[in-house]
Motif scaffolding. Sequence first.
Motif, PDB file in Angstrom:
ATOM      1  N   THR A 132       3.000 -20.935  21.944  1.00 43.41           N
ATOM      2  CA  THR A 132       4.140 -20.450  22.460  1.00 43.41           C
ATOM      3  C   THR A 132       4.421 -19.329  22.225  1.00 43.41           C
ATOM      4  OG1 THR A 132       5.671 -21.328  20.632  1.00 43.41           O
ATOM      5  CG2 THR A 132       5.335 -22.884  22.349  1.00 43.41           C
ATOM      6  N   ALA A 133       5.263 -18.445  22.966  1.00 43.55           N
ATOM      7  CA  ALA A 133       5.546 -17.153  22.665  1.00 43.55           C
ATOM      8  C   ALA A 133       7.013 -16.843  23.246  1.00 43.55           C
ATOM      9  CB  ALA A 133       4.579 -16.179  23.388  1.00 43.55           C
ATOM     10  N   ARG A 134       7.710 -15.823  22.622  1.00 44.79           N
ATOM     11  CA  ARG A 134       8.983 -15.477  22.824  1.00 44.79           C
ATOM     12  C   ARG A 134       9.134 -14.046  22.276  1.00 44.79           C
ATOM     13  NH1 ARG A 134      12.151 -15.882  18.364  1.00 44.79           N
ATOM     14  NH2 ARG A 134      11.229 -17.179  16.581  1.00 44.79           N
ATOM     15  N   LEU A 135      10.050 -13.579  23.175  1.00 45.60           N
ATOM     16  CA  LEU A 135      10.397 -11.991  23.052  1.00 45.60           C
ATOM     17  C   LEU A 135      11.919 -11.789  22.917  1.00 45.60           C
ATOM     18  CD1 LEU A 135      10.035  -8.796  22.714  1.00 45.60           C
ATOM     19  CD2 LEU A 135       9.808  -8.730  25.096  1.00 45.60           C
ATOM     20  N   ALA A 136      12.695 -11.281  21.959  1.00 45.78           N
ATOM     21  CA  ALA A 136      13.924 -11.025  21.956  1.00 45.78           C
ATOM     22  C   ALA A 136      14.037  -9.280  21.863  1.00 45.78           C
ATOM     23  CB  ALA A 136      14.693 -11.510  20.715  1.00 45.78           C
ATOM     24  N   LEU A 137      14.546  -8.845  22.966  1.00 43.99           N
ATOM     25  CA  LEU A 137      14.745  -7.286  22.691  1.00 43.99           C
ATOM     26  C   LEU A 137      16.046  -6.901  23.421  1.00 43.99           C
ATOM     27  CD1 LEU A 137      13.221  -4.679  22.722  1.00 43.99           C
ATOM     28  CD2 LEU A 137      12.976  -4.604  25.130  1.00 43.99           C
ATOM     29  N   LEU A 138      16.652  -7.562  24.211  1.00 50.78           N
ATOM     30  CA  LEU A 138      18.081  -7.038  24.638  1.00 50.78           C
ATOM     31  C   LEU A 138      19.057  -8.570  24.617  1.00 50.78           C
ATOM     32  CD1 LEU A 138      17.128  -5.419  28.235  1.00 50.78           C
ATOM     33  CD2 LEU A 138      17.512  -4.327  25.942  1.00 50.78           C
ATOM     34  N   ALA A 139      20.158  -8.039  24.351  1.00 51.21           N
ATOM     35  CA  ALA A 139      21.178  -9.304  24.283  1.00 51.21           C
ATOM     36  C   ALA A 139      22.234  -8.860  25.007  1.00 51.21           C
ATOM     37  CB  ALA A 139      21.232  -9.270  22.774  1.00 51.21           C
ATOM     38  N   ASP A 140      22.931  -9.874  25.317  1.00 45.94           N
ATOM     39  CA  ASP A 140      24.341 -10.036  26.000  1.00 45.94           C
ATOM     40  C   ASP A 140      25.619  -9.842  24.790  1.00 45.94           C
ATOM     41  OD1 ASP A 140      26.804 -10.411  27.052  1.00 45.94           O
ATOM     42  OD2 ASP A 140      25.972 -11.950  28.381  1.00 45.94           O
ATOM     43  N   HIS A 141      26.028  -8.704  24.693  1.00 44.13           N
ATOM     44  CA  HIS A 141      26.921  -8.358  23.576  1.00 44.13           C
ATOM     45  C   HIS A 141      28.501  -8.254  24.396  1.00 44.13           C
ATOM     46  CE1 HIS A 141      28.438  -5.970  19.777  1.00 44.13           C
ATOM     47  NE2 HIS A 141      29.110  -7.034  20.096  1.00 44.13           N
ATOM     48  N   ASP A 142      28.961  -9.576  24.241  1.00 43.15           N
ATOM     49  CA  ASP A 142      30.422  -9.511  25.036  1.00 43.15           C
ATOM     50  C   ASP A 142      30.427  -9.002  26.520  1.00 43.15           C
ATOM     51  OD1 ASP A 142      31.995  -8.570  21.768  1.00 43.15           O
ATOM     52  OD2 ASP A 142      31.601 -10.783  22.721  1.00 43.15           O
ATOM     53  N   GLY A 143      29.287  -9.328  27.241  1.00 43.31           N
ATOM     54  CA  GLY A 143      29.163  -8.896  28.473  1.00 43.31           C
ATOM     55  C   GLY A 143      28.476  -7.590  28.961  1.00 43.31           C
ATOM     56  N   ALA A 162      17.158   0.181  16.673  1.00 40.51           N
ATOM     57  CA  ALA A 162      16.545   1.464  17.291  1.00 40.51           C
ATOM     58  C   ALA A 162      15.662   1.212  18.459  1.00 40.51           C
ATOM     59  CB  ALA A 162      16.262   2.338  16.258  1.00 40.51           C
ATOM     60  N   VAL A 163      14.681   0.334  18.328  1.00 38.68           N
ATOM     61  CA  VAL A 163      13.524   0.171  19.098  1.00 38.68           C
ATOM     62  C   VAL A 163      14.183  -0.283  20.410  1.00 38.68           C
ATOM     63  CG1 VAL A 163      11.527  -1.263  19.595  1.00 38.68           C
ATOM     64  CG2 VAL A 163      12.121  -0.571  17.227  1.00 38.68           C
ATOM     65  N   GLY A 164      14.930  -1.168  20.477  1.00 35.93           N
ATOM     66  CA  GLY A 164      15.521  -1.715  21.759  1.00 35.93           C
ATOM     67  C   GLY A 164      16.567  -0.706  22.332  1.00 35.93           C
ATOM     68  N   LEU A 165      17.228  -0.184  21.743  1.00 30.17           N
ATOM     69  CA  LEU A 165      18.303   0.747  22.233  1.00 30.17           C
ATOM     70  C   LEU A 165      17.819   1.966  22.739  1.00 30.17           C
ATOM     71  CD1 LEU A 165      20.717   0.573  19.040  1.00 30.17           C
ATOM     72  CD2 LEU A 165      21.073  -0.696  21.304  1.00 30.17           C
ATOM     73  N   ASP A 166      16.596   2.446  21.940  1.00 27.32           N
ATOM     74  CA  ASP A 166      15.941   3.720  22.663  1.00 27.32           C
ATOM     75  C   ASP A 166      15.490   3.417  23.995  1.00 27.32           C
ATOM     76  OD1 ASP A 166      14.511   5.064  19.604  1.00 27.32           O
ATOM     77  OD2 ASP A 166      16.760   5.002  20.355  1.00 27.32           O
ATOM     78  N   ALA A 167      14.674   2.160  24.127  1.00 28.13           N
ATOM     79  CA  ALA A 167      14.194   1.555  25.282  1.00 28.13           C
ATOM     80  C   ALA A 167      15.189   1.495  26.441  1.00 28.13           C
ATOM     81  CB  ALA A 167      13.695   0.489  25.243  1.00 28.13           C
ATOM     82  N   LEU A 168      16.234   0.878  25.948  1.00 25.55           N
ATOM     83  CA  LEU A 168      17.557   0.677  27.016  1.00 25.55           C
ATOM     84  C   LEU A 168      18.125   2.263  27.367  1.00 25.55           C
ATOM     85  CD1 LEU A 168      19.231  -1.679  27.940  1.00 25.55           C
ATOM     86  CD2 LEU A 168      20.576  -1.359  25.922  1.00 25.55           C
ATOM     87  N   ALA A 169      18.177   3.208  26.624  1.00 21.61           N
ATOM     88  CA  ALA A 169      18.674   4.548  26.903  1.00 21.61           C
ATOM     89  C   ALA A 169      17.653   5.028  27.825  1.00 21.61           C
ATOM     90  CB  ALA A 169      18.823   5.256  25.947  1.00 21.61           C
ATOM     91  N   ALA A 170      16.227   4.798  27.772  1.00 20.73           N
ATOM     92  CA  ALA A 170      15.276   5.498  28.446  1.00 20.73           C
ATOM     93  C   ALA A 170      15.529   4.925  29.942  1.00 20.73           C
ATOM     94  CB  ALA A 170      14.166   5.216  27.998  1.00 20.73           C
TER      95      ALA A 170
END
Lengths: 362, 163
Positions: A226-237, A296-304
Amino acid sequence: MSLDDRLRNGLRAAAHDAPVDPDGDVAAGRARADRRRRRGRALVGAAAGLLLVGAAVTAVQLSGDDATGDVVGTGGEEPTPGPTGPPHPPSRPAPTAAPGDDAPPPVRVTAGDRSIELDAFTYCYTNVCADGMPPDPLEDIGESGEVHVDFALPDWTFEATLRPTGQDCGREEHVELAPDGDGGHTLLPAGPAGAYDVTLSGWGNGDAFYAFRWTTTGDGPVAPPTARLALLADHDGAVDSYGIELVLDHLATTPAAATASVTLRAADGREHTFAVPGEPDLGCPDGRVSWFGAPAVGLDALAAVGGTGRPVEPEMFTFDVLVTLDGVEHRATATWPDDVIVGNEPSVALDFSPALPTTPSP
Amino acid sequence: MDDYERVFRAEHDAIVRTAYLVTGDRETAREVAQDAFAELHRHWRKVRGYDKPGAWLRRVAIRRAVRVRRTRTRWGEAPLPDDLPAPVTPGLDAELLASLRRLSPAQRAAVVLHYFEDRPVSEVADLLGCKPATASVHLHRARVRLAELLGEREEEVDADVPG
């Protein structure tokens, strides 16, 4: 002054107010431990300590038997096999529940003519929670091709986790318990034949965990990768990131080398590719490869890709994941938030092509 | 001095300080530390063989401190006051400590482990018994909450809120 600096300075100053008095506490600590032993009812489980929580009780320590399980011979005649299907085991006495006890009832495990009764080492039951660890050594049911488990909790569901004995990083197999038509459940082997530490996990109006040792005499199925990835999250919408977590589990073997990269693609086509940073954790448990990274890894990607702080919408982003295991590439794609695994948020499931290396079934 | 006592003396002060910062109460910190050391003594035969008995002990103490803080808050037992007692140490940041008390037990423990014990997120997660991503969530939300609380009272603080 930044908040981080204020926290560091403030906590270090506050720590000077702590009641450190090592000489007094050495004697007190040992005396406390001695009182527990003399009381004759050791803590349920071990190591992590217990906390009894009740509506009208302050936190106190819970005592229970350290080594659980009485070996009880079921006696009786050999069962006569029915016309179809496997022979039924001899009728098994129901587990005995201590009347008035706040703990969940014990579980009885039977294999052939050998039977053991187990107390929960960790549980939340009625208004009481107690955290402990399995007794050491575990009660041992011996060798058999299957075991039968009787619970005095008919509305609860149970599953078993098998881990090879003596291997802290051994491969774990999770097994559903099948009703055996006799009011109990049958637990069949999983993985190669051998000695396993088995944890029974039960859920109903609470939860309870029991443990014992079992040597399986036949091979059983092994879980597929099995495999899974957590990168982004729903933070209060709003879209956020709590860091990156990429986990591959139940691989046929733990690779000697592994790398991974992720391409985050927004619905408007903007994309950002990055290598998953850091060395992966390899092989604990066996067959697992995992990476964990800071927010920071996810946030930088999100900003990009222009996603920072945007409200969450269906099919907002696509993850393209490339993992290389001992030189072999595997790719997977998932959509966020649509492919989030219920109960394991914010991870999305990944289905790789070519398929991840699988242990052949015995 | 035997091995147990050596570990005790090496770890005791640090365990008590961290327990105090997590629970916010001196007597509770003492109890948490004593319980953790009692567990260590009870299982010393096994734990003494570990590479790092102190790490085992610290894990027990941290989780007990979080549990105690959580259950006493839930049941209204011995409520922890928002007002701190008169500080023994000059320069105590009473406002910061009052704000820390308003975090959830897990958030507070994560902040103590990360900022007081200088532990990386992976070790914070191991001590709390959660995934690293969960530990990051605790830290993130704690920072956001503290910035809100402190920003109301002290404008010159630059809220360093990651994310």
